[in-house]
Scaffold this motif. Structure first.
Motif, PDB file in Angstrom:
ATOM      1  N   LEU A 200      89.025  60.405  27.162  1.00 46.38           N
ATOM      2  CA  LEU A 200      89.981  59.420  27.670  1.00 46.38           C
ATOM      3  C   LEU A 200      91.362  60.031  27.815  1.00 46.38           C
ATOM      4  CD1 LEU A 200      90.974  56.542  28.333  1.00 46.38           C
ATOM      5  CD2 LEU A 200      91.125  56.140  25.859  1.00 46.38           C
ATOM      6  N   SER A 201      91.812  60.764  26.808  1.00 49.76           N
ATOM      7  CA  SER A 201      93.150  61.361  26.838  1.00 49.76           C
ATOM      8  C   SER A 201      93.290  62.327  28.008  1.00 49.76           C
ATOM      9  CB  SER A 201      93.430  62.092  25.525  1.00 49.76           C
ATOM     10  OG  SER A 201      93.336  61.221  24.414  1.00 49.76           O
ATOM     11  N   ARG A 202      92.268  63.120  28.248  1.00 49.60           N
ATOM     12  CA  ARG A 202      92.318  64.107  29.321  1.00 49.60           C
ATOM     13  C   ARG A 202      92.382  63.430  30.690  1.00 49.60           C
ATOM     14  NH1 ARG A 202      88.531  67.434  31.709  1.00 49.60           N
ATOM     15  NH2 ARG A 202      86.851  66.231  30.757  1.00 49.60           N
ATOM     16  N   VAL A 203      91.596  62.378  30.867  1.00 50.91           N
ATOM     17  CA  VAL A 203      91.634  61.646  32.135  1.00 50.91           C
ATOM     18  C   VAL A 203      92.999  61.007  32.346  1.00 50.91           C
ATOM     19  CG1 VAL A 203      90.718  59.651  33.380  1.00 50.91           C
ATOM     20  CG2 VAL A 203      89.147  61.220  32.227  1.00 50.91           C
ATOM     21  N   GLN A 204      93.516  60.346  31.324  1.00 57.16           N
ATOM     22  CA  GLN A 204      94.805  59.675  31.462  1.00 57.16           C
ATOM     23  C   GLN A 204      95.929  60.665  31.741  1.00 57.16           C
ATOM     24  OE1 GLN A 204      94.068  56.713  32.000  1.00 57.16           O
ATOM     25  NE2 GLN A 204      94.466  55.402  30.223  1.00 57.16           N
ATOM     26  N   GLY A 275     105.446  78.029  17.039  1.00 56.14           N
ATOM     27  CA  GLY A 275     106.525  77.909  18.016  1.00 56.14           C
ATOM     28  C   GLY A 275     106.364  76.815  19.047  1.00 56.14           C
ATOM     29  N   LYS A 276     105.426  75.902  18.828  1.00 55.76           N
ATOM     30  CA  LYS A 276     105.238  74.796  19.764  1.00 55.76           C
ATOM     31  C   LYS A 276     105.311  73.469  19.017  1.00 55.76           C
ATOM     32  CE  LYS A 276     102.351  77.125  23.226  1.00 55.76           C
ATOM     33  NZ  LYS A 276     101.123  77.028  24.043  1.00 55.76           N
ATOM     34  N   ALA A 277     105.740  72.435  19.738  1.00 57.70           N
ATOM     35  CA  ALA A 277     105.758  71.095  19.165  1.00 57.70           C
ATOM     36  C   ALA A 277     104.327  70.564  19.078  1.00 57.70           C
ATOM     37  CB  ALA A 277     106.608  70.166  20.027  1.00 57.70           C
ATOM     38  N   VAL A 278     104.145  69.531  18.268  1.00 55.73           N
ATOM     39  CA  VAL A 278     102.838  68.892  18.121  1.00 55.73           C
ATOM     40  C   VAL A 278     102.975  67.409  18.451  1.00 55.73           C
ATOM     41  CG1 VAL A 278     100.938  68.313  16.565  1.00 55.73           C
ATOM     42  CG2 VAL A 278     102.081  70.541  16.370  1.00 55.73           C
ATOM     43  N   ALA A 279     102.200  66.942  19.421  1.00 54.56           N
ATOM     44  CA  ALA A 279     102.173  65.524  19.781  1.00 54.56           C
ATOM     45  C   ALA A 279     100.901  64.903  19.234  1.00 54.56           C
ATOM     46  CB  ALA A 279     102.235  65.357  21.291  1.00 54.56           C
ATOM     47  N   ARG A 280     101.009  63.696  18.705  1.00 51.91           N
ATOM     48  CA  ARG A 280      99.843  62.982  18.196  1.00 51.91           C
ATOM     49  C   ARG A 280      99.792  61.610  18.859  1.00 51.91           C
ATOM     50  NH1 ARG A 280      98.760  66.027  13.253  1.00 51.91           N
ATOM     51  NH2 ARG A 280      96.801  64.904  13.174  1.00 51.91           N
ATOM     52  N   TRP A 281      98.577  61.145  19.122  1.00 49.61           N
ATOM     53  CA  TRP A 281      98.439  59.798  19.680  1.00 49.61           C
ATOM     54  C   TRP A 281      97.116  59.199  19.229  1.00 49.61           C
ATOM     55  CZ3 TRP A 281      98.544  64.245  22.666  1.00 49.61           C
ATOM     56  CH2 TRP A 281      97.353  64.600  23.306  1.00 49.61           C
ATOM     57  N   THR A 282      97.008  57.892  19.381  1.00 49.96           N
ATOM     58  CA  THR A 282      95.852  57.132  18.909  1.00 49.96           C
ATOM     59  C   THR A 282      95.122  56.513  20.096  1.00 49.96           C
ATOM     60  OG1 THR A 282      97.141  55.100  18.709  1.00 49.96           O
ATOM     61  CG2 THR A 282      97.108  56.573  16.780  1.00 49.96           C
ATOM     62  N   TRP A 283      94.054  55.750  19.784  1.00 50.65           N
ATOM     63  CA  TRP A 283      93.339  55.027  20.843  1.00 50.65           C
ATOM     64  C   TRP A 283      94.284  54.126  21.618  1.00 50.65           C
ATOM     65  CZ3 TRP A 283      88.809  55.987  22.844  1.00 50.65           C
ATOM     66  CH2 TRP A 283      87.810  56.592  22.088  1.00 50.65           C
ATOM     67  N   GLU A 284      95.147  53.401  20.900  1.00 46.82           N
ATOM     68  CA  GLU A 284      96.059  52.469  21.564  1.00 46.82           C
ATOM     69  C   GLU A 284      96.978  53.213  22.530  1.00 46.82           C
ATOM     70  OE1 GLU A 284      95.418  52.570  18.356  1.00 46.82           O
ATOM     71  OE2 GLU A 284      94.402  50.645  18.023  1.00 46.82           O
ATOM     72  N   ASP A 285      97.431  54.390  22.137  1.00 46.50           N
ATOM     73  CA  ASP A 285      98.297  55.182  23.016  1.00 46.50           C
ATOM     74  C   ASP A 285      97.531  55.695  24.228  1.00 46.50           C
ATOM     75  OD1 ASP A 285     100.396  54.956  21.097  1.00 46.50           O
ATOM     76  OD2 ASP A 285      99.571  56.661  19.987  1.00 46.50           O
ATOM     77  N   ALA A 286      96.308  56.157  24.003  1.00 41.26           N
ATOM     78  CA  ALA A 286      95.533  56.735  25.098  1.00 41.26           C
ATOM     79  C   ALA A 286      95.184  55.689  26.152  1.00 41.26           C
ATOM     80  CB  ALA A 286      94.257  57.390  24.555  1.00 41.26           C
ATOM     81  N   TRP A 287      94.964  54.430  25.729  1.00 41.70           N
ATOM     82  CA  TRP A 287      94.658  53.371  26.685  1.00 41.70           C
ATOM     83  C   TRP A 287      95.906  52.847  27.386  1.00 41.70           C
ATOM     84  CZ3 TRP A 287      90.234  52.715  28.794  1.00 41.70           C
ATOM     85  CH2 TRP A 287      89.044  52.878  28.087  1.00 41.70           C
ATOM     86  N   ASN A 288      97.083  53.263  26.952  1.00 40.45           N
ATOM     87  CA  ASN A 288      98.344  52.788  27.510  1.00 40.45           C
ATOM     88  C   ASN A 288      99.047  53.943  28.214  1.00 40.45           C
ATOM     89  OD1 ASN A 288     101.102  52.022  27.844  1.00 40.45           O
ATOM     90  ND2 ASN A 288     100.842  50.438  26.283  1.00 40.45           N
ATOM     91  N   PRO A 289      98.857  54.115  29.535  1.00 33.22           N
ATOM     92  CA  PRO A 289      99.420  55.281  30.232  1.00 33.22           C
ATOM     93  C   PRO A 289     100.924  55.464  30.040  1.00 33.22           C
ATOM     94  CG  PRO A 289      97.815  54.199  31.635  1.00 33.22           C
ATOM     95  CD  PRO A 289      98.012  53.300  30.440  1.00 33.22           C
ATOM     96  N   PRO A 290     101.768  54.422  30.147  1.00 26.24           N
ATOM     97  CA  PRO A 290     103.206  54.652  29.930  1.00 26.24           C
ATOM     98  C   PRO A 290     103.506  55.192  28.535  1.00 26.24           C
ATOM     99  CG  PRO A 290     102.856  52.551  31.031  1.00 26.24           C
ATOM    100  CD  PRO A 290     101.506  53.030  30.588  1.00 26.24           C
TER     101      PRO A 290
END
Length: 321
Positions: A200-204, A275-290
């Motif tokens: 889902l994350s990759r598609v979004q 040397g890179k930032a780390v982003a984390r997200w959940t199901w709710e974030d992945a279903w919400n494109p904005p």
């Protein structure tokens, strides 16, 4: 398959060439799903299939979402509320009680026995989902089916399918409805995706115009220990946080302990140390494109093209052709 479906499946010839008698239809109308415990959607769907099969004096050939349940494919979204079975050659697709009868150009080579079930082959099931399911659900199933192996109902392990096999099968279908979108889903699928949440994350992210990430790259820390973040972009690593991520290390029903959470935090620190930032997200974030867009922008990931969204026949927002 070298044997004919009529030989392997006692009902196959009947289904393909004749309309089942009204007595069987009447019994199916009376079949209702048995009371279900609090189980996952796939398990519940398999229980519905057993309830329906128990109300017949012969065998059904299961297709679509029901075949996906037998093959152990993930279903991103709700599982079909009715059992999906092959309709007779001269019948129309329709719902009758607990069964949705699907008309299809299925041949002998498209059928396989998997334990007690008669289903479409893994390749045919994946093609059917690519044609009929929402794009993101199709990609999730394809990501899984393209892996070297799949584990079907009952625990038996089968070989996965090759992308070229799916493309060839799709091009040989008589009905070309949905073929363009199905080919797009097959081309987009990646067996390196380890979960439906990653699919889902990759598609979004693609829909939002972000560049495709590397999946599960090897990242060595200063001590030489290897980490494998879910995603890697030029400026950041990405981590999808599904509930099962923490549950896998715990007994059934247990909640994440301080040690589990602390170990994950240490892992994140080691990734940041490269040397890179780390982003984390959940199901709710992945279903919400904005929301997902905001998360990726916050760690420096930038779109490389305009977001490509358009409504499809399912009312889902999907990639424009």
């Amino acid at each position: 398959m070298t044997n004919s479906a009529a030989h392997l499946f006692p009902l196959a010839a009947t289904i393909a060439g004749a309309t089942p008698n009204s007595g069987l239809r009447a019994r199916l109308k009376k079949v209702a799903p048995r009371p279900l415990p609090h189980t996952d959607g796939r398990t519940q769907h398999l229980q519905r299939m057993r309830a329906v099969a128990g109300g017949r004096s012969d065998d059904l050939v299961f297709v679509g979402g029901s075949a996906a349940a037998v093959w152990g494919l993930p279903m991103l979204g709700a599982w079909p509320p009715t059992v999906e079975a092959l309709a007779g050659r001269h019948e129309r697709s329709r719902q009758n009680g607990a069964v949705s009868w699907r008309r299809s150009d299925i041949g002998d080579d498209d059928l396989e026995a998997v334990g007690p079930w008669f289903v479409t082959t893994l390749a045919r099931t994946l093609c059917d989902l690519a044609v009929s399911a929402p794009f993101v659900a199709a990609v999730s199933a394809l990501d899984h089916g393209l892996k070297p192996t799949v584990t079907a109902d009952g625990g038996r392990v089968y070989c996965g399918v090759e992308r070229e096999e799916l493309i060839d099968l799709l091009r040989r279908r008589r009905n070309d409805r949905g073929r363009t979108r199905a080919l797009a889903a097959i081309g987009f699928a990646d067996p390196a995706a380890a979960s439906s949440g990653e699919s889902l994350s990759r598609v979004q992210a693609y829909r939002l115009g972000f560049p495709p990430p590397l999946l599960h790259p090897r990242v060595d820390d200063e001590r030489g220990a290897a980490e494998h973040p879910h995603f890697e972009w030029q400026t950041a690593y990405g981590e999808f946080d599904g509930v099962d991520r923490y549950a896998r290390a715990l007994p059934d029903g247990a909640r994440p302990t301080a040690d589990v959470i602390w170990n994950e935090r240490r892992r994140e620190d080691r990734l940041r140390g490269r040397g890179k930032a780390v982003a984390r997200w959940t199901w709710e974030d992945a279903w919400n494109p904005p929301r997902l867009r905001s998360i990726l922008l916050s760690v420096g990931v930038r779109p490389v093209r305009r977001a490509a969204f358009s409504p499809d026949a399912f009312g889902e927002w999907v990639m424009s052709a």
